[in-house]
Design a protein around this motif. Structure first.
Motif, PDB file in Angstrom:
ATOM      1  N   MET A   1      -7.829  -0.827   2.226  1.00 46.55           N
ATOM      2  CA  MET A   1      -7.421  -1.793   1.207  1.00 46.55           C
ATOM      3  C   MET A   1      -8.476  -1.882   0.116  1.00 46.55           C
ATOM      4  O   MET A   1      -9.668  -1.947   0.411  1.00 46.55           O
ATOM      5  CB  MET A   1      -7.212  -3.177   1.836  1.00 46.55           C
ATOM      6  N   ASN A  32      -9.506  -8.000   6.879  1.00 44.08           N
ATOM      7  CA  ASN A  32      -9.488  -6.546   6.658  1.00 44.08           C
ATOM      8  C   ASN A  32     -10.924  -6.048   6.490  1.00 44.08           C
ATOM      9  O   ASN A  32     -11.370  -5.771   5.366  1.00 44.08           O
ATOM     10  CB  ASN A  32      -8.669  -6.205   5.403  1.00 44.08           C
ATOM     11  N   ALA A  35     -11.942  -3.203   4.163  1.00 43.77           N
ATOM     12  CA  ALA A  35     -11.553  -3.277   2.748  1.00 43.77           C
ATOM     13  C   ALA A  35     -12.756  -3.069   1.835  1.00 43.77           C
ATOM     14  O   ALA A  35     -13.901  -3.374   2.189  1.00 43.77           O
ATOM     15  CB  ALA A  35     -10.897  -4.620   2.448  1.00 43.77           C
ATOM     16  N   ASP A  87      -5.098  -2.685  -4.350  1.00 38.45           N
ATOM     17  CA  ASP A  87      -3.979  -3.139  -3.530  1.00 38.45           C
ATOM     18  C   ASP A  87      -3.798  -4.652  -3.645  1.00 38.45           C
ATOM     19  O   ASP A  87      -2.689  -5.165  -3.560  1.00 38.45           O
ATOM     20  CB  ASP A  87      -4.218  -2.788  -2.054  1.00 38.45           C
ATOM     21  N   LYS A 132       1.651  -4.756  -5.266  1.00 39.92           N
ATOM     22  CA  LYS A 132       0.325  -5.354  -5.137  1.00 39.92           C
ATOM     23  C   LYS A 132       0.458  -6.853  -4.861  1.00 39.92           C
ATOM     24  O   LYS A 132       1.406  -7.493  -5.297  1.00 39.92           O
ATOM     25  CB  LYS A 132      -0.494  -5.143  -6.407  1.00 39.92           C
TER      26      LYS A 132
END
Length: 199
Positions: A1, A32, A35, A87, A132
């Motif tokens: 991400m 995440n 990321a 993203d 997105k």
């Protein structure tokens, strides 16, 4: 991400909107861990406004642009590429005189380009920045949510959707100029909202 955080305050340090945007990004990273975050501080890295020379550059075919025109368009190209590669977008947005900061408007003017981030079709405009997620962290001195005085949210909803960014979550910290107790309550409520979003 890939997470893109845009700090739109005129202040590089100590901005309430940046504090709230940082909190959103921290929750995203907790959920995440792999990321990658890219930060653009529009106070530390001011982008040139959309003026007559910039319009002239944008409307001149690429092969006919002067070196100065090409350099000006390249500045906008970099912002567009940054958004296209992300993203998730986190916007830290203070309220200045009932509107968005000029820093944010300049960023929007830079990334809104016909044929690149939106296009006109027989059925009307189509946004091209699809797929997105956007989080808008709003910091306000007064209480404006859900009132006619809130011109920020309708504007941002409209312009983001125009670009194809229709999955937008607004996080509010309001009443920040109404005393220490009000400010503490505002951030506590924002944190509770984030708890719900990232539960």
């Amino acid at each position: 991400m890939k997470i893109l955080q845009i700090n739109a305050s005129a202040r590089s340090a100590g901005a309430n909107s940046t504090r709230l945007a940082d909190a959103v990004t921290a929750r995203l990273l907790a959920a995440n861990p792999q990321a990658v975050v890219e930060l653009r501080d529009l106070a530390a890295q001011p982008h040139p406004v959309l003026d007559e020379p910039a319009l002239g550059a944008l409307f001149t075919p690429a092969e006919q642009r002067s070196p100065e025109q090409a350099a000006r368009v390249a500045l906008d190209d970099a912002l567009i590429a940054q958004v296209q590669a992300s993203d998730v977008i986190v916007l830290g947005v203070p309220m200045y005189n009932f509107g968005v900061p000029v820093q944010l408007k300049t960023w929007i003017d830079a990334i809104a380009r016909a044929g690149v981030t939106f296009r006109y079709t027989e059925n009307g405009p189509e946004g091209l920045l699809k797929g997105k997620k956007v989080y808008v962290a709003l910091a306000r001195g007064g209480l404006y949510r859900g009132t006619p005085a809130d011109s920020q949210v309708p504007y941002l909803q409209s312009v983001l959707a125009f670009l194809g960014l229709s999955d937008v979550e607004f996080i509010y910290a309001e009443g920040l100029a109404m005393g220490a107790e009000s400010a503490a309550k505002a951030f506590a409520e924002a944190d509770a909202h984030l708890d719900q979003l990232f539960a």
